[in-house]
Design an enzyme around this catalytic site. Sequence first.
Site, PDB file in Angstrom:
ATOM      1  N   SER A   1      -3.397  -1.799 -36.194  1.00  0.00           N
ATOM      2  CA  SER A   1      -2.455  -1.317 -37.217  1.00  0.00           C
ATOM      3  C   SER A   1      -2.922  -1.644 -38.638  1.00  0.00           C
ATOM      4  O   SER A   1      -3.348  -2.764 -38.932  1.00  0.00           O
ATOM      5  CB  SER A   1      -1.078  -1.927 -36.988  1.00  0.00           C
TER       6      SER A   1
ATOM      7  N   THR B   1       6.597   2.126 -34.318  1.00  0.00           N
ATOM      8  CA  THR B   1       5.537   3.071 -33.983  1.00  0.00           C
ATOM      9  C   THR B   1       5.554   3.351 -32.484  1.00  0.00           C
ATOM     10  O   THR B   1       6.445   2.864 -31.769  1.00  0.00           O
ATOM     11  CB  THR B   1       4.176   2.584 -34.522  1.00  0.00           C
TER      12      THR B   1
ATOM     13  N   LYS C   1       9.628   4.988 -31.011  1.00  0.00           N
ATOM     14  CA  LYS C   1      10.366   5.687 -32.079  1.00  0.00           C
ATOM     15  C   LYS C   1      11.700   6.273 -31.592  1.00  0.00           C
ATOM     16  O   LYS C   1      12.608   6.471 -32.387  1.00  0.00           O
ATOM     17  CB  LYS C   1       9.498   6.778 -32.707  1.00  0.00           C
TER      18      LYS C   1
ATOM     19  N   ASN D   1      11.369   5.764 -37.608  1.00  0.00           N
ATOM     20  CA  ASN D   1      10.180   4.943 -37.866  1.00  0.00           C
ATOM     21  C   ASN D   1      10.456   3.794 -38.836  1.00  0.00           C
ATOM     22  O   ASN D   1       9.587   2.970 -39.079  1.00  0.00           O
ATOM     23  CB  ASN D   1       9.006   5.807 -38.363  1.00  0.00           C
TER      24      ASN D   1
ATOM     25  N   ASP E   1       8.337   9.724 -41.943  1.00  0.00           N
ATOM     26  CA  ASP E   1       7.148  10.542 -41.658  1.00  0.00           C
ATOM     27  C   ASP E   1       7.188  11.913 -42.344  1.00  0.00           C
ATOM     28  O   ASP E   1       6.152  12.364 -42.852  1.00  0.00           O
ATOM     29  CB  ASP E   1       6.958  10.726 -40.140  1.00  0.00           C
TER      30      ASP E   1
ATOM     31  N   GLY F   1       4.566  16.101 -29.726  1.00  0.00           N
ATOM     32  CA  GLY F   1       5.139  14.737 -29.659  1.00  0.00           C
ATOM     33  C   GLY F   1       5.975  14.410 -30.885  1.00  0.00           C
ATOM     34  O   GLY F   1       6.423  15.307 -31.612  1.00  0.00           O
ATOM     35  N   GLY F   2       6.179  13.121 -31.129  1.00  0.00           N
ATOM     36  CA  GLY F   2       7.033  12.663 -32.224  1.00  0.00           C
ATOM     37  C   GLY F   2       6.530  13.104 -33.590  1.00  0.00           C
ATOM     38  O   GLY F   2       7.305  13.605 -34.414  1.00  0.00           O
TER      39      GLY F   2
ATOM     40  N   ILE G   1      -3.701  14.645 -38.808  1.00  0.00           N
ATOM     41  CA  ILE G   1      -2.977  13.430 -39.180  1.00  0.00           C
ATOM     42  C   ILE G   1      -3.646  12.174 -38.607  1.00  0.00           C
ATOM     43  O   ILE G   1      -3.261  11.064 -38.923  1.00  0.00           O
ATOM     44  CB  ILE G   1      -1.462  13.480 -38.885  1.00  0.00           C
TER      45      ILE G   1
ATOM     46  N   TYR H   1      -6.256   9.353 -38.757  1.00  0.00           N
ATOM     47  CA  TYR H   1      -6.941   8.830 -39.944  1.00  0.00           C
ATOM     48  C   TYR H   1      -8.079   7.873 -39.602  1.00  0.00           C
ATOM     49  O   TYR H   1      -8.751   7.363 -40.491  1.00  0.00           O
ATOM     50  CB  TYR H   1      -5.948   8.136 -40.891  1.00  0.00           C
TER      51      TYR H   1
HETATM   52  P1  ATR Z   1       3.123  11.176 -31.240  1.00  0.00           P
HETATM   53  O1  ATR Z   1       4.277  11.001 -30.320  1.00  0.00           O
HETATM   54  O2  ATR Z   1       2.964  10.061 -32.195  1.00  0.00           O
HETATM   55  O3  ATR Z   1       3.161  12.484 -31.931  1.00  0.00           O
HETATM   56  P2  ATR Z   1       1.454  11.391 -28.834  1.00  0.00           P
HETATM   57  O4  ATR Z   1       2.685  11.477 -28.040  1.00  0.00           O
HETATM   58  O5  ATR Z   1       0.419  10.431 -28.416  1.00  0.00           O
HETATM   59  O6  ATR Z   1       1.764  11.129 -30.373  1.00  0.00           O
HETATM   60  O7  ATR Z   1       0.764  12.817 -28.861  1.00  0.00           O
HETATM   61  C1  ATR Z   1       1.382  13.893 -29.451  1.00  0.00           C
HETATM   62  C2  ATR Z   1       1.232  15.179 -28.638  1.00  0.00           C
HETATM   63  O8  ATR Z   1      -0.119  15.543 -28.550  1.00  0.00           O
HETATM   64  C3  ATR Z   1       1.691  15.078 -27.210  1.00  0.00           C
HETATM   65  O9  ATR Z   1       3.080  15.221 -27.109  1.00  0.00           O
HETATM   66  C4  ATR Z   1       0.924  16.224 -26.556  1.00  0.00           C
HETATM   67  O10 ATR Z   1       1.622  17.443 -26.767  1.00  0.00           O
HETATM   68  P3  ATR Z   1       1.684  18.606 -25.609  1.00  0.00           P
HETATM   69  O11 ATR Z   1       1.954  17.891 -24.326  1.00  0.00           O
HETATM   70  O12 ATR Z   1       2.806  19.473 -26.049  1.00  0.00           O
HETATM   71  O13 ATR Z   1       0.380  19.331 -25.618  1.00  0.00           O
HETATM   72  C5  ATR Z   1      -0.358  16.247 -27.366  1.00  0.00           C
HETATM   73  N1  ATR Z   1      -1.450  15.570 -26.646  1.00  0.00           N
HETATM   74  C6  ATR Z   1      -1.516  14.293 -26.208  1.00  0.00           C
HETATM   75  N2  ATR Z   1      -2.690  14.043 -25.598  1.00  0.00           N
HETATM   76  C7  ATR Z   1      -3.389  15.198 -25.641  1.00  0.00           C
HETATM   77  C8  ATR Z   1      -4.662  15.611 -25.152  1.00  0.00           C
HETATM   78  N3  ATR Z   1      -5.485  14.765 -24.514  1.00  0.00           N
HETATM   79  N4  ATR Z   1      -5.041  16.904 -25.385  1.00  0.00           N
HETATM   80  C9  ATR Z   1      -4.244  17.771 -26.038  1.00  0.00           C
HETATM   81  N5  ATR Z   1      -3.032  17.433 -26.506  1.00  0.00           N
HETATM   82  C10 ATR Z   1      -2.602  16.187 -26.317  1.00  0.00           C
END
Ligand code: ATR
Length: 430
Positions: free
Chosen positions: A13, A60, A64, A85, A100, A126-127, A204, A206
Amino acid sequence: MRYCVIGEKLTHSMSPQIHKAYFDYYKMKSSYGIEQIPMQDMLSGDCEQVLRGYDGFNVTVPYKEKVMKYLAGISAEAKSIGAVNTVVNSNGSLYGYNTDPYGFENLLKSNGIKIKDCSFVILGSGGASKSVKYILKKRGANSVLVATRDAEKAKEDGFISYDLLKNYKANALINTTPVGMYPNSDGCPVSEDIIVNFDSVVDIVYNPVYTNLLQTAVKLGKKAVGGLYMLVAQAMKSQEIWSNNLTDSKLTKKIYNSLMKEYFAKNGGNIYLTGIMSCGKTVKGKKVAEKLGWEFVDADKYIEELFGESIPQMFEKGEDYFRQCESEAIYRLSQRKNLVVATGGGAILKDVNVSAMKLSGIIVLIERNLEDIIASVNTQTRPLLKDGADKLRKIYKERKQRYYDTCDVVVKSHEYDMYKTVNDIVKVIL
Ligand code: ATR
């Protein structure tokens, strides 16, 4: 005051560093730590005492949504996104917010990407995707489509499957998936035939700063923007909620710059010198490279070598042709590390060049008085300057704002003390 970030695994982090920079700036005695909470404690309620011990905290992944059951109230924004968040402890009651959307909006703003009436595709559902979609819609985007791997969801209104994306064009593509994130930096969420259909690409992610997705976007001539500014901006907004100090975009930029400096010092990066012709990019650049033990590159010479033509010859084929060659050259330089690059006077005109430079190093504008330049320049050997000093004055007037808008740091050229200027440039990275 005591603050922290809560999550399941938080070893990487950057939040403590960002918030500490904030406290230092305002000379506050507050602290900001990390609180790793096992999933079981989050679900069972065993972590409640720990949470209540803080004056406020950030949340995080993967908490969330799960944190909501501990809250006495949730802002309309966080409710509508379905994720929190930022939490503030107000006389023992916890209230949730989501900063966010603010972070994302400011990421776009600081990079000159318009929302109103524009079309967007968000990768992942996702979130983070929900926060991005929320603010794009709120600020009047013309259309927002979310690409998902989930075949059932893809049939719903507002969603699209990855295979249909190839036939879809929009203004900007936003990656909210973790694909391409350290340590799996080789990943890229979509292929070139999809990326080519957008004007801008925003990731997003980084870490790394210059993700595989963004490198591909630059290669294809697109404006490309990384996610670190969003991380800093959302943290500043959390501070605003906790302390009631209004967010200052200058401080956001200052903290962002210091994180980028640290990142490039640790992982390697380039220094790109910009400024009007004859501001001293070559002379000072060589000295800076010498001091750092880096390689010096004169971008114009590099372009000539790469394409086997002189710059006047390229200009004969039209300025557009030259600018295209220039972009290819800058892309190639952005793939390398520890270079001091003296860019051509017009390199910053195209967004794609600025993206390539910002993602692979620090852009330093050398500010030198125009009349001092005119007194020293030989207008005969510069293709854009055949018409003399007035032409240079006109070009400068047209480009001045762009130089300031595109640079990360401004260094003044000291007419009688070159080493002072050189040292100021070296300090940008060390
Ligand atoms: P956050 O909740 O912070 O947005 P996350 O849940 O780790 O992060 O990932 C966000 C989204 O990226 C997931 O909900 C997934 O969306 P979909 O299931 O609708 O495609 C997508 N995601 C996660 N891992 C992935 C991967 N290996 N390839 C493509 N998309 C992925």
